[in-house]
Enzyme design. Structure first.
Site, PDB file in Angstrom:
ATOM      1  N   SER A 437       2.857  30.264  33.233  1.00 29.63           N
ATOM      2  CA  SER A 437       2.272  30.906  32.063  1.00 29.63           C
ATOM      3  C   SER A 437       2.850  30.312  30.789  1.00 29.63           C
ATOM      4  CB  SER A 437       2.508  32.413  32.107  1.00 29.63           C
ATOM      5  OG  SER A 437       3.879  32.692  32.099  1.00 29.63           O
ATOM      6  N   GLU A 669      14.651  30.877  39.699  1.00 27.82           N
ATOM      7  CA  GLU A 669      15.390  31.285  38.511  1.00 27.82           C
ATOM      8  C   GLU A 669      16.881  31.093  38.767  1.00 27.82           C
ATOM      9  OE1 GLU A 669      14.123  34.994  36.770  1.00 27.82           O
ATOM     10  OE2 GLU A 669      16.203  35.622  36.611  1.00 27.82           O
ATOM     11  N   HIS A 698      14.261  34.458  29.233  1.00 30.07           N
ATOM     12  CA  HIS A 698      14.245  35.848  28.759  1.00 30.07           C
ATOM     13  C   HIS A 698      14.760  35.969  27.334  1.00 30.07           C
ATOM     14  CE1 HIS A 698      14.299  36.084  33.152  1.00 30.07           C
ATOM     15  NE2 HIS A 698      13.442  37.067  32.948  1.00 30.07           N
TER      16      HIS A 698
HETATM   17  N1  GLN Z   1       3.291  31.733  37.370  1.00 25.08           N
HETATM   18  C1  GLN Z   1       3.849  32.940  36.869  1.00 25.08           C
HETATM   19  C2  GLN Z   1       4.168  32.775  35.398  1.00 25.08           C
HETATM   20  O1  GLN Z   1       4.552  31.740  35.010  1.00 25.08           O
HETATM   21  C3  GLN Z   1       5.092  33.351  37.599  1.00 25.08           C
HETATM   22  C4  GLN Z   1       5.647  34.627  37.087  1.00 25.08           C
HETATM   23  C5  GLN Z   1       6.763  35.208  37.889  1.00 25.08           C
HETATM   24  O2  GLN Z   1       7.433  34.542  38.615  1.00 25.08           O
HETATM   25  N2  GLN Z   1       7.003  36.459  37.758  1.00 25.08           N
HETATM   26  O3  GLN Z   1       4.076  33.683  34.622  1.00 25.08           O
HETATM   27 ZN    ZN Z   2       9.654  33.908  37.831  1.00 24.92          ZN
END
Ligand code: GLN
Ligand code: ZN
Length: 764
Positions: A437, A669, A698
């Site tokens: 995203s 992450e 974040h």
């Molecule tokens: N593809 C999603 C994004 O980039 C992955 C989101 C997630 O891992 N929560 O928003």
């Molecule tokens: Zn993620």
């Protein structure tokens, strides 16, 4: 004659219209005063109590309401305030409370993490340097409020000391007993004051007993509960567990409390009491109505279950209640206007579940005859729901039954595939990419709302999305990323979007549940067999790909995550539905591949949070997850590269599963726990490609190139540069354009420099 009491374990905080959320957000934006916020939320809290009383439930929880999170409330009550928030004693003000949760310019927020296997997030207590003191007796205040304002003898709810400490960070395992001793007098004071105020039942939440605890912890816990009952002998303490069966049941059942709350929906509490008995001198609080889903219960079989339970216990009193707090379901089905009435009748949210409890308690008390009308109505609704058209799909069922092992295996092993992929993709060493995203700016959200309201046409909306994609493909090219994304501008939510486009799903209008702080989510309903209806992501992906020579990743949400973040009907096992979702997504994967998409990412951020509390049940869950993931992805050709993404870092414990997914590339992450995850790679060999997030998305802060380089170099000490990908921690939808571009530039520059150095190394 057994004494039957109906009870609730916890009630949703948010209000029928998310009044709570609105009030909080207005306060944060300084649009309303603190007084106004408190007035509004107090009113809501009292309404919620009144409502429960009107529904006829006897034991009404008090103190379960919160302005943000009940774990944070507990920390505040015990004066556990991280040093950076500069607390110097006395009552903790609201600003400090929200600062811990949300951060300030000078102090970062406390970490937030998932509450057991739910999608609710709590604020992690930081016990480093903690000097626990009782800053206020929160349960007492709420007990008194309920008594004075509504005239009820409520059941104060307290987060138990074992769970509270186990969920905290900032201390070493060996210090657990000492810490517990520090909290003990504070808990005792809370309980003594409740006793003095005339409280009778008190619910002490200890879901941690559903997990695997050490001998020492159990012993320490037993001692604590002995002290509790000694110091506050008149209180009827309910040791409340939920989300699974009590792992150390043999020990826990001997704790000297008045009642034990067991979850008869998740895990096998019935087997436990059949095999190991239930103490004669205790009351059983039987969690029989599912507090984690939204379907009407089969009241007749629930009543039978209660009868069976009754035959296996000797105690005089049974409490009938939901399996856990109703925090995890929406408030009421009443306002839902868009659902098929048959489906609507098949639903039960919090209020309806409370009614079910009341009915069952009545039935158990006075016999089936007394509730025959309710049972008949319930049966009728259940039959209609079960038989509702479109709920079963025999074609899909047959296909899934007839799957063979080859359906979940890629044609060639990774070592062969990756060569073909390298040839097709022509990526440099240490390729750079993002997680999917890109900024969901205000314009993006507003335009979507306009389209939903009919203020702009579908074509206009589509064109808008295309323009966004276009703009961001250019930006990504300018930054110099190697694998691009279309940006997910068309999606509000990574699960809802898929739910809207698959058969078998439904969406509510008001079915909100709290996720974290004021943030609520509206999980889709899975009402029937899931099947593929139409292309979901193909249009956006191929449009993006048409704009660039660089590969654009197709972007899907995986079956485990879709299942975990939906309310799934329970006519068939969860795993069956998971496979149906996987099978549908497989068709989307194939469609993307047919349309020239060479890299397809299937996100599974919820894989870990869905793990059962009891480790003995993990393997089964993980095997099912691996199966579904492979069913989704295995049919592509060797040269099509499958990626996956997970957003957490405790990699060690599920290493084998991650390997078992057989994804060509995984991104994880990392930046908030670098050392930890990298040591996993020192101890295990992972042969596939991997991207450990090189900066934390974040935070709005733009990381410097130097710090990203440092993160990359650190990872490269244990992972071969030929396997390593460079990407941020997670999706960028919550960041703005400036932050995103700045950070990605740093990242790409860092990658370029390291690439040069590594390339020289590799040549030597
Ligand atoms: N593809 C999603 C994004 O980039 C992955 C989101 C997630 O891992 N929560 O928003
Ligand atoms: Zn993620």
């Amino acid at each position: 004659m057994t004494n039957i009491i109906s009870s609730n374990v916890g009630y949703p905080r948010i209000g029928e219209n998310r009044e709570w959320k609105r009030a909080l957000e207005k306060f944060w934006k300084q649009e309303i005063s603190e007084t106004a916020l408190l007035e509004e939320t107090t009113q809501l809290r009292l309404n919620n109590l009144q409502k429960q009383q009107d529904l006829g439930v006897e034991l009404i929880p008090v103190g379960d309401a919160s302005l943000y999170d009940h774990v944070l409330d507990t920390s505040i009550m015990f004066g556990i305030i991280p040093e950076r928030f500069k607390y110097d004693g006395g009552e903790v003000d609201l600003d400090t409370y929200f600062s811990i949760a949300r951060g300030t310019n000078d102090a970062v927020a406390s970490e937030m993490t998932k509450w057991f296997n739910t999608n609710y997030h709590y604020i992690v207590p930081e016990l480093r340097h903690a000097k626990p003191t009782l800053t206020s007796n929160r349960p007492l205040a709420f007990y008194q409020e309920a008594k004075d304002k509504i005239g009820i003898d409520g059941k104060p709810v307290i987060l138990g000391p074992i769970t509270f400490l186990k969920l905290s960070k900032g201390y070493e395992e060996k210090d657990f007993p000492t810490l517990l001793q520090q909290f003990l007098p504070l808990y005792i004071q809370v309980l003594k004051e409740l006793q003095a105020a005339g409280a009778s039942w008190v619910q002490i939440d200890e879901p941690i007993f559903g997990t695997n605890l050490s001998e020492e912890v159990i012993t320490a816990a037993k001692n604590v509960y002995e002290q509790f009952s000694k110091e506050a002998p008149k209180l009827k303490l309910i040791l409340q567990t939920y989300f699974g069966e009590v792992v150390n049941y043999e020990a826990v059942k001997s704790f000297p409390v008045k009642a034990i709350g067991l979850d008869f929906v998740h895990g096998n509490a019935l087997e436990l009491i059949k095999q190991q008995g239930f103490p004669e001198d205790k009351v059983l609080a039987a969690g029989i109505i599912n507090g984690r889903n939204v379907w009407l219960s089969d009241l007749e079989s629930k009543l039978d279950l209660l009868e069976t339970i009754r035959t296996h216990i000797k105690s005089e009193t049974i409490i009938a209640q939901p399996s856990c707090s109703l925090l995890h379901v929406p408030v009421t089905i009443k306002p839902e206007g868009n659902l098929d009435p048959v489906i609507k009748d098949g639903l039960a949210f919090a209020d309806e579940k409370i009614s079910e409890i009341v009915t069952l308690a009545k039935g158990l008390k006075s016999g089936k005859q007394q509730i025959r009308q309710e049972l008949a109505a319930n049966k009728q609704k259940r039959i209609q729901f079960t038989q509702a058209s479109g709920r079963t799909n025999d074609v899909v069922r047959r296909k899934i039954d007839n799957l063979t092992p080859t359906d979940t295996a890629r044609t060639s092993p990774f070592a062969q595939r990756i060569k073909k992929q390298a040839e097709q993709l022509q990526l440099p060493l240490l390729p750079t990419t993002t997680i999917g995203s890109l900024p969901q700016s205000a314009v993006v959200r507003q335009t979507r709302t306009k389209w939903r309201k009919g203020e702009i046409t579908a074509n206009q909306y589509e064109q808008f999305i295309k323009d966004q994609i276009n703009k961001w493909i250019k930006i990504q090219e300018e930054i110099g990323l190697d694998v691009l994304v279309h940006g997910e501008f068309e999606r509000t939510d990574m699960v809802e979007y898929f739910g809207e486009k698959l058969n078998g799903f439904g969406v509510t209008q008001y079915g909100w549940v709290q996720s974290y702080g004021s943030r609520c989510v509206k999980p889709p309903l899975i009402t029937g067999d899931v099947s593929y209806k139409e292309a979901i992501t193909v249009k956006e992906s191929i449009y993006a790909q048409s704009l660039t020579d660089k590969p654009v990743k197709g972007m899907l949400t995986g079956p485990v995550t879709i299942l975990n973040w939906s309310f799934v009907h329970d006519d068939v096992p969860r795993q069956t539905v998971q496979n149906q979702i996987a099978f549908a997504l497989r068709q989307e994967v194939e469609a993307l591949e047919e349309n020239g998409i060479k890299i397809i990412q299937v996100d599974e951020p919820a894989l870990r949070e869905g793990l059962p509390l009891d480790k003995n049940r993990w393997q089964e869950y993980l095997d099912d997850a691996v199966y579904a993931f492979r069913l989704t992805t295995a049919s592509v050709q060797d040269q099509t590269q499958i990626h996956t993404h997970m957003c957490y870092s405790e990699f060690q414990e599920i290493f084998a599963t991650i390997d078992g997914l057989d994804a060509d590339v995984i991104s994880i992450e990392t930046s908030r726990s670098h050392g930890e995850i990298i040591s996993t790679f020192e101890e295990n060999t992972y042969e596939k490609e991997i991207g450990l997030g090189v900066y934390d998305i974040h935070s709005p802060r733009i990381p410097s190139q130097a710090e990203i380089k440092q993160n990359i170099n650190r990872a490269l000490q244990s992972i071969s540069p030929t396997l390593f990908w460079i990407n941020p921690d997670c999706g960028l939808k919550t960041r703005n354009e400036v932050e995103t571009i700045g950070a990605l530039k740093s990242m790409v520059e860092a990658a370029h420099e390291i690439r040069k150095a590594q390339f020289a190394n590799l040549k030597q």
